[in-house]
Design a protein around this motif. Sequence first.
Motif, short mmCIF file in Angstrom:
data_model
loop_
_atom_site.label_atom_id
_atom_site.label_comp_id
_atom_site.label_asym_id
_atom_site.label_seq_id
_atom_site.Cartn_x
_atom_site.Cartn_y
_atom_site.Cartn_z
N ARG A 1 -8.01 12.39 -3.97
CA ARG A 1 -8.09 12.38 -2.51
C ARG A 1 -6.69 12.25 -1.90
O ARG A 1 -5.73 11.91 -2.58
N SER A 2 -6.61 12.48 -0.60
CA SER A 2 -5.34 12.31 0.11
C SER A 2 -4.98 10.83 0.14
O SER A 2 -5.85 9.96 -0.01
N PRO A 3 -3.70 10.49 0.35
CA PRO A 3 -3.32 9.08 0.46
C PRO A 3 -4.11 8.34 1.53
O PRO A 3 -4.48 7.17 1.35
N ALA A 4 -4.40 9.01 2.65
CA ALA A 4 -5.15 8.35 3.72
C ALA A 4 -6.58 8.05 3.30
O ALA A 4 -7.10 6.96 3.57
N ASP A 5 -7.22 9.00 2.64
CA ASP A 5 -8.58 8.78 2.18
C ASP A 5 -8.62 7.69 1.10
O ASP A 5 -9.53 6.86 1.06
N TYR A 6 -7.63 7.73 0.21
CA TYR A 6 -7.55 6.72 -0.86
C TYR A 6 -7.44 5.33 -0.24
O TYR A 6 -8.15 4.40 -0.63
N ALA A 7 -6.56 5.19 0.74
CA ALA A 7 -6.37 3.90 1.39
C ALA A 7 -7.62 3.48 2.15
O ALA A 7 -7.98 2.29 2.19
N GLY A 8 -8.32 4.46 2.74
CA GLY A 8 -9.54 4.14 3.47
C GLY A 8 -10.62 3.58 2.57
O GLY A 8 -11.29 2.60 2.92
N VAL A 9 -10.80 4.18 1.41
CA VAL A 9 -11.78 3.68 0.45
C VAL A 9 -11.40 2.28 -0.03
O VAL A 9 -12.24 1.37 -0.08
N ARG A 10 -10.15 2.10 -0.37
CA ARG A 10 -9.68 0.79 -0.85
C ARG A 10 -9.90 -0.29 0.20
O ARG A 10 -10.33 -1.40 -0.12
N GLU A 11 -9.64 0.03 1.46
CA GLU A 11 -9.79 -0.96 2.53
C GLU A 11 -11.25 -1.35 2.72
O GLU A 11 -11.58 -2.54 2.83
N VAL A 12 -12.15 -0.37 2.75
CA VAL A 12 -13.58 -0.66 2.97
C VAL A 12 -14.15 -1.45 1.80
O VAL A 12 -14.87 -2.44 2.00
N LEU A 13 -13.84 -1.02 0.57
CA LEU A 13 -14.36 -1.73 -0.60
C LEU A 13 -13.80 -3.14 -0.68
O LEU A 13 -14.51 -4.09 -1.05
N GLY A 14 -12.52 -3.31 -0.32
CA GLY A 14 -11.91 -4.63 -0.36
C GLY A 14 -12.52 -5.59 0.63
O GLY A 14 -12.51 -6.81 0.41
N ALA A 15 -13.05 -5.08 1.74
CA ALA A 15 -13.66 -5.93 2.77
C ALA A 15 -15.16 -6.14 2.53
O ALA A 15 -15.80 -6.89 3.27
N SER A 16 -15.70 -5.49 1.53
CA SER A 16 -17.14 -5.59 1.25
C SER A 16 -17.50 -6.98 0.70
O SER A 16 -16.71 -7.58 -0.05
N PRO A 17 -18.68 -7.50 1.03
CA PRO A 17 -19.12 -8.77 0.43
C PRO A 17 -19.60 -8.62 -1.02
O PRO A 17 -19.82 -9.62 -1.70
N ASP A 18 -19.73 -7.37 -1.47
CA ASP A 18 -20.22 -7.12 -2.83
C ASP A 18 -19.10 -7.30 -3.84
O ASP A 18 -18.03 -6.69 -3.71
N ALA A 19 -19.34 -8.11 -4.87
CA ALA A 19 -18.30 -8.40 -5.86
C ALA A 19 -17.89 -7.16 -6.64
O ALA A 19 -16.72 -7.02 -7.02
N HIS A 20 -18.82 -6.22 -6.87
CA HIS A 20 -18.49 -4.99 -7.59
C HIS A 20 -17.53 -4.14 -6.76
O HIS A 20 -16.57 -3.56 -7.30
N ASP A 21 -17.81 -4.04 -5.46
CA ASP A 21 -16.92 -3.28 -4.59
C ASP A 21 -15.51 -3.90 -4.59
O ASP A 21 -14.51 -3.18 -4.66
N GLN A 22 -15.45 -5.22 -4.50
CA GLN A 22 -14.16 -5.89 -4.47
C GLN A 22 -13.38 -5.68 -5.76
O GLN A 22 -12.16 -5.50 -5.74
#
Length: 207
Positions: free
Chosen positions: A179-200
Amino acid sequence: MYNPSSFAIHDLDELQQQILATRLALVVTHGEQGLQASHLPLLLRGDEGPNGTLYGHFARANPQWKELHNGAEAMVIFAGADAYVSPGFYPSKAEHGKVVPTWNYIAVHAYGTAEVFSDAGRLLELVSGLTDRHEAARAQPWKVSDAPADYIDGMLKAIVGFALPIQRLEGKRKLGQNRSPADYAGVREVLGASPDAHDQALAHLMR
């Protein structure tokens, strides 16, 4: 496994670290009984052979060990962190909408033919090693020697051990590198903020 070059893991140390990080592996064989699979905790001795050697045991009542005894190749799957990726995680969705869901994950597959053994001494060493590994973090670790010796002797008779030199090892790290750097960062940010331990956990790997 299908493994585009941009996702492939080639570093032996990284492959072995994923094996060590996986607490329960999936051992798959194919023989006279067709496909069989067992979920097993395994030990890795990384300095035995070019890729390391896996040690584990089956219940003697489990017929899968006989496939190993007969020379069947085994595939051992070590599944790492994984997370669903929604199209909504991508900034590019708002730009052109040409996005679809996917799954990010890490996995390692090991292949080889195994030596099967029933020697009580080797089995005791194996189960002691497995126990010590998984009890290590406890305040008062349980040891095999804590149980009566005659009881342990009886339990050892009910299992069959195996040593599987890894003849082929492949790993996949699908974290959105395509993915593009922007899309990569977007996924990382959303998963990092998730309450799910697997996402984190997946977001941590993306960092």
